[in-house]
Enzyme design. Structure first.
Site, short mmCIF file in Angstrom:
data_model
loop_
_atom_site.label_atom_id
_atom_site.label_comp_id
_atom_site.label_asym_id
_atom_site.label_seq_id
_atom_site.Cartn_x
_atom_site.Cartn_y
_atom_site.Cartn_z
N LYS A 22 36.90 45.83 51.10
CA LYS A 22 36.64 45.61 49.53
C LYS A 22 35.87 44.69 49.36
O LYS A 22 34.93 44.72 48.45
CB LYS A 22 37.95 45.42 49.13
CG LYS A 22 37.90 44.88 47.47
CD LYS A 22 39.25 44.58 46.60
CE LYS A 22 39.84 43.35 47.15
NZ LYS A 22 39.33 42.13 46.14
N ASN A 23 36.07 43.38 49.92
CA ASN A 23 35.32 42.12 49.63
C ASN A 23 33.84 42.32 50.45
O ASN A 23 32.84 41.35 50.15
CB ASN A 23 36.00 40.87 49.89
CG ASN A 23 37.12 40.59 49.12
OD1 ASN A 23 37.26 41.41 47.98
ND2 ASN A 23 38.04 39.84 49.49
N CYS A 116 42.63 34.11 36.84
CA CYS A 116 43.64 35.13 37.10
C CYS A 116 44.79 34.62 37.45
O CYS A 116 45.06 33.31 37.50
CB CYS A 116 42.97 36.11 37.99
SG CYS A 116 42.82 35.48 39.59
N ARG A 121 39.68 29.79 38.66
CA ARG A 121 38.34 30.26 39.40
C ARG A 121 37.11 30.42 38.41
O ARG A 121 36.73 31.38 38.04
CB ARG A 121 38.67 31.82 39.52
CG ARG A 121 39.85 31.93 40.46
CD ARG A 121 40.14 33.49 40.47
NE ARG A 121 39.41 33.90 41.69
CZ ARG A 121 39.65 35.13 42.25
NH1 ARG A 121 40.28 36.00 41.90
NH2 ARG A 121 38.55 35.52 43.26
N ASP A 303 43.85 34.94 51.76
CA ASP A 303 44.22 36.15 51.20
C ASP A 303 45.28 36.72 52.07
O ASP A 303 46.15 37.83 51.74
CB ASP A 303 42.96 37.43 51.38
CG ASP A 303 42.17 37.11 50.13
OD1 ASP A 303 41.02 37.76 50.32
OD2 ASP A 303 42.26 36.48 49.26
N ARG A 395 44.31 47.66 43.45
CA ARG A 395 42.78 47.07 43.46
C ARG A 395 42.60 46.74 44.75
O ARG A 395 41.20 47.03 45.08
CB ARG A 395 42.90 45.86 42.40
CG ARG A 395 42.93 46.01 40.88
CD ARG A 395 42.85 44.62 40.46
NE ARG A 395 41.48 43.99 40.67
CZ ARG A 395 41.36 42.79 40.63
NH1 ARG A 395 42.38 41.90 40.31
NH2 ARG A 395 40.30 42.19 41.10
#
Ligand code: EPZ
Length: 418
Positions: A22-23, A116, A121, A303, A395
Site C-alpha cells: 500500500k505504502n 488521525c 501528523r 506499523d 484501508r
C-alpha cells in the site's frame, strides 16, 4: 455495522499470497502527475486507500484505467491545480500531490490533512522542503497554496527521516532546475521503490546511505513498474501463524525488508525459515517476552508495533515496546486490555505482562494497524471476538479475512444493519 466475527483457538497452517505494498502504491500513483505519458503499475493492492488516490488523480485530470492488480494512469486533458478536498480528508497520503502539481503547473492548492488516530501528523517538513526548492507556500483557511515560476534545486536537512516529506520533496525535485540534495532522508523500502520508478521515468535520482541526490529535468516520461510486496501485510500474517501456534508461509516477500521485525520475532522463540521471496513462521506454545524500540527503517517498523503487541500479550514474561515514531500509536491497547491483555503505558513505552490466554470480546479498531492487532488477538482468544471499525482495516489490508480463512481461521465478515 460491519464486523469481523472470529472464533479463536484454531492453529493456522498454509501459505498466503502477499499483495503489493500500500505504502509503495500510493506515492507511485502520485508520481504519474510528473509526466504526460502513461504510467503503468502492477501489483496494485485492492484497498480503499488506493481507490481514494486514483479518484484524486482522476479529479486532477488523469485518465485512470484499472484492471485487477494493474493500473494505467495517463493524461486525460489538462491537469487541474486544486486537489479534491474530500480525498485529502479521507487519506493523508493524498497530500503528496502538492509537490508534483506545483512542479508541473507552477501552482497547487491542497487542503491541509488532519491528524488521525495515531498522531497529529503535521506536514511542516513537506512545506519547508518545498520552500527550499524556491516555492512560495501560504496557508489560507485550511488550504495550502504553493506557487513557483519554476522550482529550483536546493539542499534539505530533514530533522527526522519523514517518509512522506522525503517522497514529496524527491518527486518535486525531479522537475526542479538544478540539483537537490536531501540529507537524513527516509529509506524505507517503499521510498526506494518510488525512487526506482522515478528513475524509470527518466529522473536523474540516486540514494546513498540517507542522502538522496536529484538533478532536475524539464520533463519525465512514462514507465511500467511492479510494486514491491507489502511487508506490513507479510509481518501481520506471520504473526497470525505465530499467535495461533500454527505454521504459516508468506510469499512474495523480500525478507531483507523485514530484518528488524524478523529478529524480534526470532527472539520470542518463533522458528523462521527464509527463502529468496518467502518466509515461514512456526509458532511455539509460549513466546518469550522481549524489549524493542520502533524506529525509521532499517529499525523496527512502527506499523508492526500493534500486531506484535497482540502476540506479546500471551508471552511468558513482561515485554516493553518504546514507540518513537507516532505519539498516539497505543490506541489498540484499550480494546486489547478488554480481551484480558495486561498493558500499562508510561509515556512512549508500554509494558505488556503476558497472560496465558486472551478472551473473546466485542472490540473496535482504532486505526489500520490497531485493527490488525485485534484480529490477531481474536484468532488466539478463547471464544468469539467481534471486531468493528472495518473502515480502518479495509484501508490497509486487502481481503484479510479471506486470506486468513484459507489457512484455517474461523473468521467471517458480517454486514449487519444493526
Ligand atoms: C508513512 O506515513 C506511512 N504512510 C505510515 O503508514 C508509516 O507508519 C510512516 O510512514 C512511518 O513509517 C504511507 O506511506 C502512506 P512520517 P508518514 O512522515 O509519511 C512526523 C500505515 O498504517 N512528521 O515518516 O505520514 C510525524 O508526525 C501508515 O500504513 C512531522 O513532524 O510518516 C510522525 O511523528 C500509518 N512533520 C513522524 O514524523 C512532517 O512534515 C513520522 O512521520 C512529517 C512528519
Amino acid at each position: 455495522m460491519k464486523s469481523l466475527v472470529i472464533e479463536g483457538g484454531n492453529p493456522l497452517s498454509g501459505t498466503v499470497s502477499i499483495s503489493g505494498a500500500k505504502n509503495a502504491a500510493l506515492p507511485a500513483c502520485v508520481a504519474s502527475l510528473l509526466t504526460e505519458d502513461p504510467v503503468i503499475l502492477h501489483s496494485i493492492p485492492q484497498l480503499r486507500d488506493v481507490s481514494t488516490i486514483l479518484y484524486t488523480l482522476g479529479a486532477l485530470g488523469k485518465r485512470v484505467v484499472r484492471h485487477d492488480a494493474n493500473v494505467s494512469i495517463a493524461a486525460g486533458g489538462s491537469l487541474i491545480s486544486e486537489a479534491n478536498a474530500y480525498s485529502v480528508s479521507q487519506m493523508r497520503a493524498s497530500f503528496l500531490v502538492l509537490g508534483p502539481l506545483v512542479a508541473r503547473l507552477g501552482k497547487a492548492v491542497v487542503p491541509l490533512p488532519g491528524g488521525c488516530a495515531i498522531g497529529a501528523r503535521p506536514v511542516d517538513l513537506h512545506l519547508e522542503g518545498l520552500r527550499a526548492l524556491g516555492a512560495r507556500v501560504e496557508e489560507r483557511n485550511g488550504m495550502v497554496v504553493v506557487t513557483a515560476d519554476r522550482l529550483t534545486g536546493g539542499t534539505i536537512h530533514l530533522p527526522f527521516p519523514s517518509v512522506g516529506a522525503t517522497e514529496q520533496i524527491a518527486m518535486a525535485a525531479c522537475l526542479a532546475e538544478g540539483q537537490t540534495v536531501i540529507h537524513n532522508a527516509a529509506i524505507e523500502p517503499e521510498v526506494i521503490d518510488l525512487i526506482e520508478l522515478l528513475g524509470k521515468m527518466g529522473a536523474d535520482i540516486s540514494v546513498t546511505d540517507r542522502t538522496i541526490r536529484v538533478m532536475g529535468k524539464r520533463s519525465l516520461g512514462g514507465a511500467e513498474h511492479m510494486l514491491i510486496p507489502d511487508r506490513m501485510e507479510a509481518g501481520t500474517i506471520l504473526l497470525a501463524g505465530a499467535i495461533t501456534r500454527g505454521r504459516v508461509s508468506v510469499s512474495p516477500v523480500r525478507p531483507q525488508h523485514l530484518d528488524a521485525f524478523l529478529n524480534s520475532l526470532r527472539a520470542t522463540g518463533v522458528e523462521l525459515e527464509l527463502g529468496e521471496m518467502s518466509i515461514t513462521a512456526t509458532g511455539i506454545t509460549r513466546p518469550t517476552a522481549i524489549k524493542l524500540d520502533t524506529a525509521p527503517y532499517p529499525g523496527f517498523p512502527t506499523d508492526l508495533h500493534p500486531p506484535l503487541a497482540a502476540f506479546l500479550s500471551i508471552a511468558d514474561g513482561t515485554s516493553k515496546i518504546t514507540e518513537s515514531v507516532f505519539e498516539r500509536r497505543f490506541a489498540y491497547s484499550v480494546p486489547l486490555c478488554k480481551m484480558g491483555a495486561r498493558i500499562v503505558q508510561d509515556g512512549a513505552t508500554i509494558s505488556i505482562q503476558g497472560i496465558d490466554e486472551l478472551t473473546g470480546q466485542q472490540v473496535d479498531a482504532p486505526d489500520i494497524r490497531g485493527g490488525a492487532a485485534l484480529v490477531l488477538a481474536g484468532l488466539a482468544a478463547r471464544g468469539r471476538t467481534v471486531v468493528t471499525g472495518l473502515d480502518h482495516i479495509d484501508r490497509g489490508h486487502a481481503n484479510l479475512e479471506s486470506k486468513l480463512r484459507a489457512i484455517g481461521a474461523r473468521i467471517e465478515r458480517r454486514e449487519d444493519d444493526s
